[in-house]
Motif scaffolding. Sequence first.
Motif, PDB file in Angstrom:
ATOM      1  N   GLY A 181      -4.205  29.670  15.130  1.00  0.00           N
ATOM      2  CA  GLY A 181      -4.488  28.727  16.201  1.00  0.00           C
ATOM      3  C   GLY A 181      -3.399  28.695  17.263  1.00  0.00           C
ATOM      4  O   GLY A 181      -2.384  29.386  17.181  1.00  0.00           O
ATOM      5  N   SER A 182      -3.601  27.859  18.252  1.00  0.00           N
ATOM      6  CA  SER A 182      -2.646  27.702  19.346  1.00  0.00           C
ATOM      7  C   SER A 182      -1.534  26.754  18.925  1.00  0.00           C
ATOM      8  O   SER A 182      -1.783  25.721  18.284  1.00  0.00           O
ATOM      9  N   ILE A 183      -0.294  27.085  19.290  1.00  0.00           N
ATOM     10  CA  ILE A 183       0.814  26.189  18.943  1.00  0.00           C
ATOM     11  C   ILE A 183       0.698  24.875  19.722  1.00  0.00           C
ATOM     12  O   ILE A 183       1.307  23.873  19.330  1.00  0.00           O
ATOM     13  N   LEU A 184      -0.101  24.854  20.799  1.00  0.00           N
ATOM     14  CA  LEU A 184      -0.303  23.605  21.533  1.00  0.00           C
ATOM     15  C   LEU A 184      -1.114  22.602  20.717  1.00  0.00           C
ATOM     16  O   LEU A 184      -1.121  21.407  21.028  1.00  0.00           O
ATOM     17  N   ASP A 185      -1.774  23.088  19.646  1.00  0.00           N
ATOM     18  CA  ASP A 185      -2.510  22.172  18.775  1.00  0.00           C
ATOM     19  C   ASP A 185      -1.575  21.188  18.080  1.00  0.00           C
ATOM     20  O   ASP A 185      -2.022  20.128  17.631  1.00  0.00           O
ATOM     21  N   PHE A 186      -0.313  21.548  17.970  1.00  0.00           N
ATOM     22  CA  PHE A 186       0.636  20.604  17.388  1.00  0.00           C
ATOM     23  C   PHE A 186       0.606  19.275  18.145  1.00  0.00           C
ATOM     24  O   PHE A 186       0.756  18.202  17.566  1.00  0.00           O
ATOM     25  N   ILE A 187       0.417  19.373  19.447  1.00  0.00           N
ATOM     26  CA  ILE A 187       0.416  18.178  20.295  1.00  0.00           C
ATOM     27  C   ILE A 187      -1.002  17.721  20.625  1.00  0.00           C
ATOM     28  O   ILE A 187      -1.319  16.537  20.543  1.00  0.00           O
ATOM     29  N   ASN A 188      -1.879  18.666  20.970  1.00  0.00           N
ATOM     30  CA  ASN A 188      -3.162  18.322  21.576  1.00  0.00           C
ATOM     31  C   ASN A 188      -4.340  18.250  20.606  1.00  0.00           C
ATOM     32  O   ASN A 188      -5.436  17.856  21.025  1.00  0.00           O
ATOM     33  N   ALA A 189      -4.165  18.644  19.366  1.00  0.00           N
ATOM     34  CA  ALA A 189      -5.304  18.725  18.437  1.00  0.00           C
ATOM     35  C   ALA A 189      -5.973  17.370  18.243  1.00  0.00           C
ATOM     36  O   ALA A 189      -5.315  16.327  18.251  1.00  0.00           O
ATOM     37  N   LYS A 190      -7.278  17.402  18.039  1.00  0.00           N
ATOM     38  CA  LYS A 190      -8.053  16.189  17.762  1.00  0.00           C
ATOM     39  C   LYS A 190      -8.375  16.063  16.270  1.00  0.00           C
ATOM     40  O   LYS A 190      -9.108  15.157  15.872  1.00  0.00           O
ATOM     41  N   HIS A 191      -7.845  16.974  15.465  1.00  0.00           N
ATOM     42  CA  HIS A 191      -8.154  16.962  14.034  1.00  0.00           C
ATOM     43  C   HIS A 191      -6.884  16.757  13.221  1.00  0.00           C
ATOM     44  O   HIS A 191      -5.768  16.883  13.723  1.00  0.00           O
ATOM     45  N   THR A 192      -7.086  16.461  11.944  1.00  0.00           N
ATOM     46  CA  THR A 192      -5.990  16.404  10.986  1.00  0.00           C
ATOM     47  C   THR A 192      -6.564  16.645   9.607  1.00  0.00           C
ATOM     48  O   THR A 192      -7.765  16.919   9.451  1.00  0.00           O
ATOM     49  N   PHE A 193      -5.713  16.558   8.573  1.00  0.00           N
ATOM     50  CA  PHE A 193      -6.134  16.767   7.196  1.00  0.00           C
ATOM     51  C   PHE A 193      -5.773  15.533   6.379  1.00  0.00           C
ATOM     52  O   PHE A 193      -4.653  15.012   6.494  1.00  0.00           O
ATOM     53  N   VAL A 194      -6.723  15.066   5.581  1.00  0.00           N
ATOM     54  CA  VAL A 194      -6.486  13.852   4.789  1.00  0.00           C
ATOM     55  C   VAL A 194      -7.071  14.030   3.395  1.00  0.00           C
ATOM     56  O   VAL A 194      -7.996  14.809   3.186  1.00  0.00           O
ATOM     57  N   ASN A 195      -6.487  13.313   2.450  1.00  0.00           N
ATOM     58  CA  ASN A 195      -7.092  13.139   1.134  1.00  0.00           C
ATOM     59  C   ASN A 195      -7.564  11.693   1.045  1.00  0.00           C
ATOM     60  O   ASN A 195      -7.338  10.906   1.977  1.00  0.00           O
ATOM     61  N   PRO A 196      -8.224  11.281  -0.032  1.00  0.00           N
ATOM     62  CA  PRO A 196      -8.739   9.899  -0.090  1.00  0.00           C
ATOM     63  C   PRO A 196      -7.658   8.833   0.099  1.00  0.00           C
ATOM     64  O   PRO A 196      -7.907   7.800   0.718  1.00  0.00           O
ATOM     65  N   VAL A 197      -6.460   9.064  -0.422  1.00  0.00           N
ATOM     66  CA  VAL A 197      -5.377   8.079  -0.297  1.00  0.00           C
ATOM     67  C   VAL A 197      -4.982   7.905   1.163  1.00  0.00           C
ATOM     68  O   VAL A 197      -4.875   6.780   1.674  1.00  0.00           O
ATOM     69  N   LEU A 198      -4.776   9.010   1.856  1.00  0.00           N
ATOM     70  CA  LEU A 198      -4.358   8.934   3.255  1.00  0.00           C
ATOM     71  C   LEU A 198      -5.497   8.441   4.141  1.00  0.00           C
ATOM     72  O   LEU A 198      -5.270   7.688   5.101  1.00  0.00           O
ATOM     73  N   ALA A 199      -6.728   8.860   3.828  1.00  0.00           N
ATOM     74  CA  ALA A 199      -7.882   8.404   4.611  1.00  0.00           C
ATOM     75  C   ALA A 199      -8.017   6.885   4.530  1.00  0.00           C
ATOM     76  O   ALA A 199      -8.308   6.223   5.534  1.00  0.00           O
ATOM     77  N   ARG A 200      -7.808   6.334   3.359  1.00  0.00           N
ATOM     78  CA  ARG A 200      -7.883   4.880   3.207  1.00  0.00           C
ATOM     79  C   ARG A 200      -6.793   4.192   4.030  1.00  0.00           C
ATOM     80  O   ARG A 200      -7.027   3.165   4.655  1.00  0.00           O
ATOM     81  N   HIS A 201      -5.602   4.765   4.044  1.00  0.00           N
ATOM     82  CA  HIS A 201      -4.506   4.208   4.829  1.00  0.00           C
ATOM     83  C   HIS A 201      -4.829   4.243   6.322  1.00  0.00           C
ATOM     84  O   HIS A 201      -4.465   3.327   7.068  1.00  0.00           O
ATOM     85  N   SER A 203       0.823  -1.212   0.000  1.00  0.00           N
ATOM     86  CA  SER A 203       0.000   0.000   0.000  1.00  0.00           C
ATOM     87  C   SER A 203       0.859   1.265   0.000  1.00  0.00           C
ATOM     88  O   SER A 203       0.370   2.350  -0.336  1.00  0.00           O
ATOM     89  N   PHE A 204       2.137   1.121   0.356  1.00  0.00           N
ATOM     90  CA  PHE A 204       3.019   2.290   0.397  1.00  0.00           C
ATOM     91  C   PHE A 204       3.522   2.576  -1.020  1.00  0.00           C
ATOM     92  O   PHE A 204       4.583   2.132  -1.434  1.00  0.00           O
ATOM     93  N   ASP A 205       2.739   3.323  -1.778  1.00  0.00           N
ATOM     94  CA  ASP A 205       3.145   3.714  -3.120  1.00  0.00           C
ATOM     95  C   ASP A 205       3.483   5.202  -3.125  1.00  0.00           C
ATOM     96  O   ASP A 205       3.466   5.863  -2.082  1.00  0.00           O
ATOM     97  N   ASN A 206       3.778   5.728  -4.286  1.00  0.00           N
ATOM     98  CA  ASN A 206       4.196   7.128  -4.384  1.00  0.00           C
ATOM     99  C   ASN A 206       3.082   8.082  -3.966  1.00  0.00           C
ATOM    100  O   ASN A 206       3.347   9.126  -3.366  1.00  0.00           O
ATOM    101  N   ALA A 207       1.846   7.722  -4.285  1.00  0.00           N
ATOM    102  CA  ALA A 207       0.725   8.594  -3.918  1.00  0.00           C
ATOM    103  C   ALA A 207       0.562   8.665  -2.404  1.00  0.00           C
ATOM    104  O   ALA A 207       0.318   9.741  -1.848  1.00  0.00           O
TER     105      ALA A 207
END
Length: 627
Positions: free
Chosen positions: A385-405, A360-364
């Motif tokens: 935002g707060s720099i503490l979000d680097f550690i404490n955040a409950k969110h992230t950003f994904v595209n379909p490839v990463l979401a599937r992973h 599953s680890f391809d270039n995409a």
Amino acid sequence: FATNRLYYHGNASGLDADSLTTNEAARSALALPINEKERTRYEAEFRRFCGIFPDAFFIGERARPYLDPEKEKELVAGRHLSAGFHSQVGYYRDDVPLYQLILNQEEQHELDTLWRELDFITFAPARQHRDFLWFERTDSRFLRDAEFDFARPEDKDSTSEEKVSRLAEVYLAKVREATTNEHPIGVISNHFVNVSRRIRAVEKARVEAEPSHLEALMMFAERAYRRPLQQAERDDLLEFYRTSKKDGLTHEEAIRESIVSVLMSPHFMYRLDLAADSVARRPLSSHELASRLSYFLWSSMPDSELLTADLLKTETLLAQTRRMLLDQRAIALAREFVGNWLDFRRFEEHNSVDRDRFPSFDNALRQAMFEEPIRFFTDLVQRDGSILDFINAKHTFVNPVLARHYGMDVTAQRNEWVRLDDAAKYGRGGLLPMAVFLAKNSPGLRTSPVKRGYWVVRRVLGEHIPAPPPNVGELPSDEAKLGGLTLRETLERHRADKSCAGCHEKFDSIGLAFEGYGAVGELRERDFGGLPVDTRAVFPQGGEGKGLEGLLSYLHEHREPDFVDNFCRKFLAYALGRGLILSDESLVTDMRAKLAGNGYRFSTVVETIITSPQFLNKRGVQSLTVN
């Protein structure tokens, strides 16, 4: 358009053109008349209409030697329009129907201008004439006689007015020896007249454009140097251009050499706003400050708005900073600062993953892993935002490839990135569980609590860890070959060596908290040896927990000040373009205090840096020596 033409020229039924407003009327206009006289006029109008347009607007065939054998069968015998001219470069205007029948006067002028610009840029008339000479002396051999020896394509003056006129004279003389037909003689005569006229027009336009080219050169130098030119610099650049022309270069070649001289200048090659140029410290000028600010936030040169702003006024400096952080170019801050701070900048080239074991680890997927922290950081910057979000955040950003992973149920288009606010239920959120860091700090066939823990302690928390002793033992590269032991048990044996225990106690347990993630950051319950994964950990400086949730609680309760201090130091060093020194300690203390008083908002740390004496001033040679 065709129907309108028929209304006026093919209306054989005698209907008034203005009354043909319905489909039925249009069909009547196209009906073939029964009357023989009307039919003759009708067909003549059609022939005239069809004669307006050329048989083809595009001839895709080159010369016959280049044709596909199968296509050869489909072609009519004889030579085509391109026959013999495949070795020439030129442009033929076949837009007369468009020009005369469709375009208005303003559009015609625009089209003429575009053709003149094409000739100006490519010098097509002169090139076409030289190619004509080459063809007539080789393939055609028409110019092989001695009287044509003066006309050689390699001669620089082969396109001069004198030589073109002389060539026309002897060329036509030879043609008249072969024929008395005035039609080809007239066409050939017009050819030489038109070619010479076009060449002279381009030459005249180029001479008239030279002053504007020199002014553009000055503007280019100002952009390259990121400040207005001094008069002496303008004079030197103009003198370099004039000297180049005196040495035999053409205007275009001299301009090209002048551009090269600008790009080789130290004023372009180096960040002179960072270099000491006086004994004592001095304030930066507005242009120097624009350069420093732009390379800090955009990793590139300042734009025109920044260069013209009076950055010596604090309110203007802050306003421009806010504008720059909201600009899309601020993504460079994520790539350069975060990429170097957290050591993933070259992950796009990461190839240590065994792709047979992890197909599953391809270039995409690798590219998506690389982009996740960049998009996370850019979002944090632009929403302040707060720099503490680097550690404490409950969110992230994904595209379909990463979401599937990640095993996420996300609706998004193929190349679309979306924010996922409930990422914690998938074991994600914030920087630490991002696959890019988990995969970067794995050997490829197993996880590495040592590397992952060391990365958190050193990169995220800023703790200094001494180098390992020489001849330190290495673990098997494949987790399936640990001899029935878990990685945790193998590390416990390793820590039995007192020379290793001191350092490993600082980060092994932190790395073990990530054992629920495989070598490419995927969630797992068993290791590659088939044994259950154990994510329990007793952390340094007190506290214990299990998995990512336990690690995050530990960091929040015991190590948050370490993270804030480390972030301030790394960000300040990046902004100043140098390592920190003792006199910077007060600024770091001020940054921490202001962050704590402003909800740890990202803008706070930026504004504290850019209004500091360290950022607004250039250090002197004396201060460098003392420090």
